[in-house]
Design a protein around this motif. Sequence first.
Motif, PDB file in Angstrom:
ATOM      1  N   ILE A  45      48.716 -61.963 -33.321  1.00  0.00           N
ATOM      2  CA  ILE A  45      48.969 -60.775 -34.122  1.00  0.00           C
ATOM      3  C   ILE A  45      50.326 -60.201 -33.736  1.00  0.00           C
ATOM      4  N   LYS A  46      51.110 -59.794 -34.734  1.00  0.00           N
ATOM      5  CA  LYS A  46      52.440 -59.247 -34.469  1.00  0.00           C
ATOM      6  C   LYS A  46      52.318 -57.905 -33.761  1.00  0.00           C
ATOM      7  N   ILE A  47      52.828 -57.833 -32.519  1.00  0.00           N
ATOM      8  CA  ILE A  47      52.733 -56.620 -31.709  1.00  0.00           C
ATOM      9  C   ILE A  47      54.108 -56.310 -31.122  1.00  0.00           C
ATOM     10  N   GLU A  48      54.544 -55.070 -31.301  1.00  0.00           N
ATOM     11  CA  GLU A  48      55.728 -54.582 -30.592  1.00  0.00           C
ATOM     12  C   GLU A  48      55.242 -53.846 -29.352  1.00  0.00           C
ATOM     13  N   VAL A  49      55.712 -54.262 -28.184  1.00  0.00           N
ATOM     14  CA  VAL A  49      55.270 -53.666 -26.919  1.00  0.00           C
ATOM     15  C   VAL A  49      56.424 -52.887 -26.297  1.00  0.00           C
ATOM     16  N   ILE A  50      56.194 -51.599 -26.080  1.00  0.00           N
ATOM     17  CA  ILE A  50      57.203 -50.725 -25.465  1.00  0.00           C
ATOM     18  C   ILE A  50      56.759 -50.443 -24.033  1.00  0.00           C
TER      19      ILE A  50
ATOM     20  N   VAL B  60      53.234 -48.795 -24.665  1.00  0.00           N
ATOM     21  CA  VAL B  60      52.753 -48.463 -26.001  1.00  0.00           C
ATOM     22  C   VAL B  60      52.761 -49.746 -26.818  1.00  0.00           C
ATOM     23  N   GLU B  61      51.636 -50.053 -27.461  1.00  0.00           N
ATOM     24  CA  GLU B  61      51.501 -51.254 -28.282  1.00  0.00           C
ATOM     25  C   GLU B  61      51.463 -50.851 -29.756  1.00  0.00           C
ATOM     26  N   VAL B  62      52.345 -51.440 -30.557  1.00  0.00           N
ATOM     27  CA  VAL B  62      52.385 -51.170 -31.993  1.00  0.00           C
ATOM     28  C   VAL B  62      51.931 -52.424 -32.724  1.00  0.00           C
TER      29      VAL B  62
ATOM     30  N   LEU C  85      61.000 -43.358 -28.116  1.00  0.00           N
ATOM     31  CA  LEU C  85      60.864 -44.784 -27.813  1.00  0.00           C
ATOM     32  C   LEU C  85      60.338 -45.558 -29.012  1.00  0.00           C
ATOM     33  N   VAL C  86      59.340 -45.010 -29.680  1.00  0.00           N
ATOM     34  CA  VAL C  86      58.765 -45.708 -30.834  1.00  0.00           C
ATOM     35  C   VAL C  86      59.768 -45.785 -31.971  1.00  0.00           C
TER      36      VAL C  86
END
Length: 812
Positions: A128-133, A208-210, A148-149
């Motif tokens: 699954i496409k996840i952007e991790v900050i 933070v996971e998007v 940040l987001v």
Amino acid sequence: MNTKLIKNYFLLIFTILFVSSLEAQVVVSGIISDIKGKPIIGATVVIKNTNTGAITNDLGKFKIEKAPIGKLILQIHYLGFETKEVSILTQQNKPLEINIKLLNKNENLDEVIVKGKTKAAIKRDNPIKIEVIETQKFKMESASVIDLVNRTTGIKIRQSGGLGSAVKINLNGFQGDAIRVFKDGIPMDYLDGAYGVGFVPTNTLERVEVYKGVLPAELGSDALGGAVNMVSAANKPGSRLSSSYELASFNTHRATLNLNLTNKKNNVFVGLESFINYSDNNYEANVNYVDPDTRNEIPIEVDLFHNMFRQHYIEVYAGFKNRSWADELKLSVTNFKFHRENQFGQLMQYPVGASYNEQIGDFVPTIRYKKSLLKKKLLVDQFLTHSKVKRISVDTLNGSYDWLGKFTTNNESQEPGELGSPDFTTLDRYNMVSRTTFKYTINDKNSLTINAVYNSYSQEGSNPYGEYTEGENPVQLISLPANYDKFVSGLALDSRLFNNRIQNSLQFKYYYSKSSGRSVDDVTGLVSAEEVGANISNFGFGNSLRYKINNNIKTRISLEQATRLPTQSEIFGNGSTSIANLGLKPEQSLNANISVDITNNKNLSTGTNLFYRYSTNMIASTTSVTAISSVYENLEKVRGYGIELNSTYSFLKHFDITGNLTYQSFRQKGHQEGETNLLDDARVQNIPFFFSNLSASANFEKILRRKDKLKAYWYYSYIHPYYLNKIPKDLEADGFLGLFGKSGLTNTELYIPKQNMHTVGFVWLPNKEKQFSIGFEVKNLFDQLVFDNFKIQNAGRSFHMKLTYTIDFNPK
């Protein structure tokens, strides 16, 4: 919906799953753990001088298939542990099992040394496409979670003012409640918005996971197009005390205090997570002042004077870990309160000088239990809470203020209230949440996850100025009990195939809700005499596939038919500015994503993501027949697509450059009832369709002292002009993708101008071996006009100073 395309897509997936079962297996397997025997999740195990390897699963197990025959050397890497090499001998037709323990490595928190895969890296490797900050990398900066987001590809968080103002998440064309918010994988409905991206400081979070497009079944919610999961730093092992204090312009103060203590056996823990936010938000804004003599509107610049926000949040927790009867049992109690002054309504048209809102949670208990069963093949995760949150909304002033702060008393014919109608609402919201997750490891290739979330919601309250029932003995509508039950379940089959080159997640979901209460007739505007209710039942599916072409290139493809059930606020209203509509239908959307990520070397990485959305029964707020309150209705059909590009480059050991851009085109299909056909295919209003970010940072040592460390950084954000309201398509800019050319608009109030914002700052550690830092930052360096949700003007240039300090109690 193209059913043939969907059938062919799933046929491909099932073919891949079948073919994988035909592989020959020559296996080296085992368990990676620390010196105390605790399994290490996400450790990398590779055969030296080859590309053959594996990653340990949730039980610390690894399995390398098709290992060569003969003498081999296994290399094991994991962040925070010494890299280990182990010699082994493999023989034909004799699977080898070996258990390995890693030693802890002393490491400074201000340094990032990647040996193997961090939890963030594991998340990024998900199908699954996840952007991790990784928020801990920025905890010493004066950056909020919103900052940040917003620097992340494809997402914008919109604010209606300064610190503590209402926020709306926009992700790949979806916004508001279509994007769900979680804490540690738990939906945040039970805190009624008190723990959100607009409030939580970065210091309290680990990352933070998007999630984009597809939501994993383990999160268990009805998000339409994605989610934001905030992972608490309290989950990190060990004992530590961390604190921070930020002082900024507009009398802004933000402080955090987090404590986590464990015993020597690491099986008992207690802790505290807390933060305080305060700001006068009295920044300068450009407004239209009405001259009391001529009644003419005069553009002026004023300091906002009734825009204060204050909040506290305290969570105390304790529990047990690594016991025979529980892997983890955590009990917590939360107390919070925020007070928000209202300076203006939904738009910045006229000032408000006395209205305010409060939200109070005196005692919110939670319990979470985790346990491995069936020889650690079955993981059970149970969360339970029951909360009561009080909402107070006050707008009873018998007069009005102008933008200069001058007060005028109402005449006898006018009702009190500054926002259009008087309001004195006290609303008690009760929320019970039960989330149950079972994860069963079928074998080293496949696991099955079952997740079920049950939410029981009710509310009652009072508002002497609100809607009343009809009849001889009218009662306040909001005082009548209203109930809403929601059940969301998911089933997921996760597979790792072809020596982990292919990862696949196949999901099926079920949605159910039941509501009961009093409703307002959308024609007559009268409250129904009897209680009414509605039941909703729906199914959904999704699949995400990640294919590792080689060590440098990974591609993903996902498809999901998603459903979002109406929220309790959308169904019941808030008793003051919005009224009930129990007949709301769920939103539905077909979401597709295709992405490619490329890492040419350790210094350069790039990625692109294409997405498509087709949504029906979109829920939107419209004016009710009373013309005073609003009501949520199913209105829009929306279709759209977009592209995201991102790149990161590191050079000369000290410098990093990161950039990204997003273009998205979301338009309504046809036009809505009551609209002219000139609005056919109009862009969805109030959503940016092109935005980009660019940043640079530099890290140096031995600047002023032998052991000091300095980080300097610059962030740039650009938002292209977009439209506040729907406009005919032929009035848009006629250039490529609407980004160039001349617009046919003559009314500049209908669009939001382009925005450029620069942020610069530095962080200095006097002694890099100690956990103390001093940070200074200037946001909006050139004092540009910045607008946000519904063209609300945000603050201009502001100055921030931040101190952080951490005491690590772990033995060296």
